[in-house]
Design a protein around this motif. Structure first.
Motif, short mmCIF file in Angstrom:
data_model
loop_
_atom_site.label_atom_id
_atom_site.label_comp_id
_atom_site.label_asym_id
_atom_site.label_seq_id
_atom_site.Cartn_x
_atom_site.Cartn_y
_atom_site.Cartn_z
N TYR A 339 -16.90 -2.55 5.99
CA TYR A 339 -15.50 -2.38 6.47
C TYR A 339 -15.18 -2.32 7.86
CZ TYR A 339 -16.41 -1.48 1.49
OH TYR A 339 -16.16 -1.48 0.10
N LEU A 340 -15.66 -0.87 8.54
CA LEU A 340 -15.80 -1.05 10.42
C LEU A 340 -13.40 -0.48 10.31
CD1 LEU A 340 -17.44 -4.22 11.59
CD2 LEU A 340 -18.56 -1.88 11.48
N PRO A 341 -13.52 0.25 9.70
CA PRO A 341 -11.67 0.75 9.70
C PRO A 341 -11.37 1.03 10.97
CG PRO A 341 -13.25 2.31 9.13
CD PRO A 341 -14.31 1.02 8.73
N ASP A 342 -10.25 0.53 11.40
CA ASP A 342 -9.56 1.10 13.15
C ASP A 342 -8.52 2.39 11.83
OD1 ASP A 342 -7.83 1.83 14.65
OD2 ASP A 342 -8.05 0.14 15.27
N ALA A 343 -7.39 2.71 11.28
CA ALA A 343 -6.81 4.08 10.93
C ALA A 343 -7.45 3.70 9.96
CB ALA A 343 -5.63 2.91 10.57
N ILE A 344 -7.16 5.15 9.47
CA ILE A 344 -7.28 6.01 8.79
C ILE A 344 -6.49 6.99 8.17
CG2 ILE A 344 -8.63 7.71 9.69
CD1 ILE A 344 -10.31 7.52 6.80
N ALA A 345 -5.80 7.31 6.67
CA ALA A 345 -4.71 8.01 6.34
C ALA A 345 -4.90 8.82 5.10
CB ALA A 345 -3.67 7.97 6.28
N SER A 346 -4.81 10.25 4.92
CA SER A 346 -4.85 10.86 3.59
C SER A 346 -3.57 11.47 2.90
CB SER A 346 -5.87 12.35 4.32
OG SER A 346 -5.54 13.18 4.64
N TYR A 347 -4.30 11.53 2.17
CA TYR A 347 -3.17 12.03 1.19
C TYR A 347 -4.05 13.05 0.02
CZ TYR A 347 -3.61 8.04 -2.64
OH TYR A 347 -4.72 7.28 -3.22
N ARG A 348 -2.80 14.09 -1.34
CA ARG A 348 -3.26 14.49 -2.07
C ARG A 348 -2.60 14.56 -3.46
NH1 ARG A 348 -6.30 19.10 -1.32
NH2 ARG A 348 -5.65 20.75 -3.09
N VAL A 349 -3.38 13.93 -4.35
CA VAL A 349 -3.09 13.72 -5.40
C VAL A 349 -3.25 14.69 -6.74
CG1 VAL A 349 -2.68 12.29 -8.01
CG2 VAL A 349 -2.30 11.02 -5.12
N GLY A 350 -2.97 15.42 -7.59
CA GLY A 350 -4.06 16.05 -8.61
C GLY A 350 -5.09 16.80 -8.10
N GLY A 351 -3.81 18.07 -6.84
CA GLY A 351 -5.45 18.46 -6.20
C GLY A 351 -5.96 17.98 -5.06
N ILE A 489 1.15 6.69 5.48
CA ILE A 489 1.56 6.81 3.89
C ILE A 489 2.96 7.95 3.87
CG2 ILE A 489 0.41 8.12 1.51
CD1 ILE A 489 -1.98 8.11 2.64
N GLY A 490 3.35 7.03 2.72
CA GLY A 490 4.95 7.70 2.32
C GLY A 490 4.34 8.24 1.13
N ARG A 491 5.35 9.38 1.12
CA ARG A 491 5.34 10.06 -0.54
C ARG A 491 6.93 9.88 -0.95
NH1 ARG A 491 1.52 13.34 -3.13
NH2 ARG A 491 0.76 13.14 -1.69
N PHE A 492 7.24 9.37 -1.87
CA PHE A 492 8.88 8.97 -2.56
C PHE A 492 8.77 9.61 -3.66
CE2 PHE A 492 8.53 6.11 0.63
CZ PHE A 492 9.24 6.29 1.45
N GLY A 493 9.48 11.39 -4.18
CA GLY A 493 9.89 12.37 -5.26
C GLY A 493 8.02 11.60 -6.05
N ALA A 494 7.57 11.38 -6.78
CA ALA A 494 6.96 11.23 -7.89
C ALA A 494 5.76 9.81 -7.42
CB ALA A 494 6.46 11.36 -8.85
N ARG A 495 5.90 9.36 -6.63
CA ARG A 495 4.96 7.90 -5.52
C ARG A 495 4.58 7.93 -4.83
NH1 ARG A 495 8.09 2.84 -8.58
NH2 ARG A 495 5.84 2.21 -7.40
N VAL A 496 3.97 7.34 -4.18
CA VAL A 496 2.83 7.55 -2.66
C VAL A 496 3.34 6.30 -2.18
CG1 VAL A 496 1.17 8.65 -1.80
CG2 VAL A 496 1.73 9.72 -3.21
N PHE A 497 2.33 5.82 -1.88
CA PHE A 497 3.04 4.55 -0.91
C PHE A 497 2.33 4.35 0.38
CE2 PHE A 497 6.92 4.68 -3.11
CZ PHE A 497 6.80 3.32 -4.46
N ALA A 498 1.29 3.35 0.40
CA ALA A 498 0.57 3.29 1.76
C ALA A 498 0.85 1.53 1.79
CB ALA A 498 -1.09 2.25 1.14
N PHE A 499 1.27 1.63 3.83
CA PHE A 499 2.23 0.67 4.32
C PHE A 499 0.75 0.22 5.24
CE2 PHE A 499 5.07 3.39 2.86
CZ PHE A 499 6.63 1.93 3.10
N VAL A 500 0.45 -1.09 4.98
CA VAL A 500 -0.34 -1.61 5.60
C VAL A 500 0.09 -2.93 7.23
CG1 VAL A 500 -2.99 -2.40 5.68
CG2 VAL A 500 -2.50 -0.72 4.18
N GLY A 501 -0.33 -1.96 8.01
CA GLY A 501 -0.16 -3.66 8.63
C GLY A 501 -1.08 -5.01 9.18
#
Length: 574
Positions: A339-351, A489-501
């Protein structure tokens, strides 16, 4: 929105309790309304007075390029950060090691209004972050193996208010949600291995506690620095390798070999998750104690599985040949993807907190004394082990099959991926050509598989798997493909989106990740044209509507190769 005088700010909650004024505010222009909500001053519009109106949930999302700024040089746009009060965008300019300051008041026409030079305290700026008018810059030393620095600058005046020493090669920094702490990933790359002048500094994460004071005209920032290092893992190298953590730099201890790349902080500001890219692992940092509490391996992606395939060659237009032609051929292969990931982001869903990684891949191949990168045919001179690869073992070595694929000669430590007879029994490629979603104990719950390659296979504006410096069909197929690098990561209302370059072919992929185990593709926008246009997306920045100059959510993309900073508007439909 201009800052409000304290007396006016104090009176607003009482004033807005009047039904007629609340109704007027609720029908106000979006930017004014957003400013009031952001300031916590507006009660629910058309509902209870107990809190702000829940943001509506969109049914659709699209990206639209509305503007950009051309830095005019390779590397002139890398990482970006935004200050809402001054409406300024700060862009790391790798071409000259400084920061360009852009006025984003009109998102469709960003313009340069200044710059930040750091030559008096270091070599160049690697990253930038902003919190409440305070700009933090990661500054590497003139000699990258020496300790770096973090400079703090006021966004509105560009006045430098503090400088703190951190570890070697500070590569990324991020504020905690409350703005009181700044975390810095000190990559600690060596300058070489086994040479007379070789230096291999330790990787670390600096934890900077900030105390802000002074006045608006003369602000002050006091900084104390703690270091989350990896010295406690020295002597445990064999155990870490057995768990799957790659520790393989010649002669390096664990503390020297572990190289922090990117940091995600959880919503509470308690834990940080740090990609150790070359090591194919993630470190967990307890922020309060500035201590690394765990190092967790990521394992590998099995490219044999249906939907997890890849295009492994730029000569796959023939059959069992070493002189084939470029072709699109995305199929399962007996290869393991690190995998060797570069960027990482976090988000919360249902606790529950989840982590999202952009699985770029990286090889230690940039300095003298050691190069792990090779190709299958060059590495497997004794052939492939038929006990592992079956009846296809011999034919897989052709360049039209796997022969051209770039792999590591050092999967982990002293391992070469070969049996006692010298035959290759494991093939480990760099990167997974995907993004993944993980639990915080690094159990994978989702991977985008081979969808990036499939969705970029028929672009009208750029050939499949072209690199960011050419427009050649299949050019990157033997080496990491589209190469996903950045994610926000962007949260709009109840939906969460990942934007990947996608660093090589370019563009931004958008996925709905509201249900982590069932993420789904939403849209893709690529604004390059062949070998021109926006190329090499490096850093992604999401500006929420409440902070945006035009009241719309924006995605800012710094393109390293073209040197362009692109402003994309996120158009939500309801």
């Amino acid at each position: 929105m201009p800052r409000l005088r304290p007396t006016v700010r104090a009176l607003l909650p009482q004033a807005l309790s009047a039904p007629w004024l609340r109704a007027a505010a609720c029908s106000a222009r979006p930017l004014v309304l957003a400013g009031l909500v952001a300031g916590g001053l507006l009660a629910a519009c058309g509902g209870s007075d107990d809190g702000p109106v829940p943001e509506p949930t969109p049914v659709g999302l699209a990206l639209e390029k509305i503007g950009g700024y051309d830095g005019g040089a390779l590397g002139a746009a890398e990482i970006t950060a935004y200050d809402a009060a001054s409406r300024r965008l700060f862009v790391v300019n790798g071409a000259n090691g400084s920061v360009d300051v852009l006025d984003l008041s009109t998102p469709g026409a960003p313009r340069r209004v200044g710059g930040i030079d750091v030559t008096d305290i270091g070599g160049s700026v690697n990253s930038v972050a902003v919190n409440d008018g305070l700009v933090a810059l990661a500054v590497q030393a003139v000699r990258k193996t020496d300790p770096g620095r973090v400079a703090f600058v006021q966004a509105a005046t560009l006045q430098r208010v503090a400088v703190a020493e951190v570890g070697a090669l500070p590569d990324m920094l991020v504020f905690t949600p409350d703005g009181r702490t700044l975390l810095v990933a000190n990559e600690g790359e060596p300058n070489s291995y086994g040479q007379a002048d070789s230096v291999d500094p330790e990787g670390s994460v600096s934890v900077l506690r900030l105390t802000r004071g002074g006045t608006t005209a003369a602000p002050t920032v006091a900084v104390s620095v703690a270091t989350a290092d990896f010295r406690a893992f020295n002597g445990q190298e064999a155990t870490l390798r057995a768990q799957g953590v790659r520790i393989y730099g010649p002669g390096a201890s664990a503390a020297q070999d572990l190289e922090p790349e990117y940091i995600a902080v959880d919503d509470e500001g308690r834990s940080a998750y740090v990609t150790l890219q070359e090591n194919n692992a993630v470190a967990v940092v307890d922020i309060a104690s500035a201590r690394v509490t765990a190092i967790r391996p990521l394992g590998f992606k099995d490219h044999r599985v249906a939907g997890m395939g890849l295009d492994a060659s730029d000569e796959d237009g023939g059959t069992d040949t070493n002189s084939g032609t470029p072709s699109v051929k995305i199929v399962p292969q007996p290869v393991k993807g690190l995998y060797l990931p570069d960027a990482i982001a976090s988000y919360r869903v249902g606790g529950t907190t989840y982590l999202v990684t952009a699985n770029e891949g990286d090889a230690r191949a940039d300095w003298p004394g050691f190069n792990e990168e090779t190709r299958v045919r060059a590495h497997c001179t004794a052939g492939l082990d038929p006990a592992v690869f079956g009846a296809d073992a011999a034919r897989l070595l052709f360049d039209s099959n796997l022969g051209r694929l770039r792999i590591t000669s050092t999967p982990n430590g002293g391992s070469s991926g070969k049996n006692a007879a010298g035959q290759c029994n494991e093939l480990f490629a760099f990167g997974a050509r995907s993004f993944s979603i993980w639990t915080t104990d690094l159990q994978r719950v989702y991977d985008s598989g081979d969808e990036f390659e499939r969705r970029t296979s028929a672009l009208p504006n750029v050939p499949f798997n072209a690199s960011h410096d050419n427009a050649d069909l299949d050019a990157r197929s033997p080496s990491k493909g589209p190469e996903p690098e950045g994610v926000v990561i962007g949260r709009f209302g109840a939906r969460v989106f990942a934007f990947v370059g996608l660093e090589r072919v370019g563009g931004v992929m958008v996925y709905d990740i509201t249900t982590p185990a069932a993420a789904s593709f939403v849209t893709y926008l690529n604004t390059r044209q062949g070998a021109s246009g926006d190329r090499g997306p490096e850093g992604l920045l999401l500006i929420p509507a409440a902070q945006s100059p035009n009241g719309k959510p924006l995605l800012v993309v710094g393109h390293e190769v073209s040197g362009t900073t692109t402003v994309l508007q996120i158009n939500l439909s309801y």
